[in-house]
Design an enzyme around this catalytic site. Structure first.
Site, short mmCIF file in Angstrom:
data_model
loop_
_atom_site.label_atom_id
_atom_site.label_comp_id
_atom_site.label_asym_id
_atom_site.label_seq_id
_atom_site.Cartn_x
_atom_site.Cartn_y
_atom_site.Cartn_z
N ARG A 1 0.94 -1.22 0.06
CA ARG A 1 0.07 -0.05 0.07
C ARG A 1 0.65 1.35 0.32
O ARG A 1 0.54 2.22 -0.50
CB ARG A 1 -0.93 0.12 1.37
N CYS B 1 -0.44 6.78 8.85
CA CYS B 1 -0.63 5.60 8.38
C CYS B 1 -2.00 5.80 7.35
O CYS B 1 -1.79 6.77 6.46
CB CYS B 1 -1.17 4.45 9.37
#
Length: 283
Positions: free
Chosen positions: A183, A240
């Site tokens: 990701r 994040c």
């Protein structure tokens, strides 16, 4: 006082302690009801359920009408009321746990520190460690007498999206992204509308803080692994996808004896809410 991690054996000795509050933070980003459903099937005796989407997060749209990310911080006053509802006082020892290596429990750990409450710890190894130790699970839900916790000076710090934008040019802080490497590179993105990472951010997958059995690595190993990330800029920003698993890295840094990094609460989900902000892909 337990301020970072606690083991199952120690927690088991305090299940009937009125000065201890246990909170179950199980969650599934793709299935919002999964956490409570699991709690209803079985949980640690005395535990109450903490909902990541509602109890531990605030409104996605801010007062300025802008998107603040998928899990923005709750208002401080609202959080205090939630904590009181769980029976937390100023001298309560809080223990948070989940079944995911602490990825959600660390959010509650950070939030309590955000409102100035140091006596909060994450169950090391979570429910897996609890059950491996032969500890029981129950199905009945606990209700506590409302607590009186007060808001105190924060023990942690945050940065805004504007601070992160400024850091693109100043590079005075190291930005660390807690998402999985794919990701981070912009691959296999299924949660946010844009893949990639904040330019200049380094990748430290939160699961790398754990050993094979789901417990945190020891302080020396964590310090050895984190230190090289901060070689060029010791001050750090943790982010994040939505400000949740970044708290896992913040907890790991605290265990390592390396406190002081700031949380970027909006994280990647807020960052890509404005197409004018740059995006990097690859390593």
């Amino acid at each position: 006082m337990h301020t970072t991690l606690i083991d199952a054996a120690t927690l088991s000795q305090h299940l009937d302690d009125p000065k201890w509050v246990i909170l179950d933070c199980r969650h599934d980003l793709m299935h919002p009801n999964a956490g409570f459903d699991s709690f209803a099937i079985g949980h640690i005796a005395g535990a109450q359920f903490a909902n990541v989407d509602t109890d531990l997060s605030g409104a996605k749209i801010g007062a300025d009408g802008k998107f603040q990310g998928r899990h923005p911080l709750p208002g401080r006053a609202a959080l205090i009321e939630t904590l009181r509802g769980w029976g937390i006082d100023d001298d309560t020892q809080v223990v948070a746990y989940d079944a995911h290596g602490g990825m959600f429990a660390a959010r509650l750990w950070w939030l309590l520190r955000w409102v100035g409450h140091p006596a909060v710890a994450v169950l090391d190894g979570g429910l897996v460690a609890w059950q491996a130790a032969g500890q029981p699970m129950v199905t009945h839900a606990e209700r506590r007498t409302p607590g009186t916790i007060s808001e105190r000076d924060s023990l942690v710090s945050t940065v805004s999206v504007d601070d992160v934008v400024t850091n693109l040019s100043t590079q005075t802080r190291t930005v660390v992204d807690a998402r999985a490497a794919d990701r981070y590179r912009g691959e296999n993105e299924t949660i946010d509308p844009v893949g990639g990472h904040i330019p200049g951010a380094k990748n430290r997958f939160f699961k790398d803080n754990l050993t094979a059995d789901g417990r945190f690595k020891d302080a020396a190993q964590l310090k050895a692994e984190f230190a090289p990330l901060f070689a060029s800029a010791p001050e750090a920003i943790m982010q994040c996808g939505s400000g949740v698993t970044a708290c896992h890295n913040l907890l790991a840094l605290e265990v390592a004896g390396m406190p002081g990094a700031a949380l970027y609460p909006g994280s990647w989900s807020e960052w890509v809410g404005d197409a004018s902000r740059p995006v990097a892909t690859g390593n």
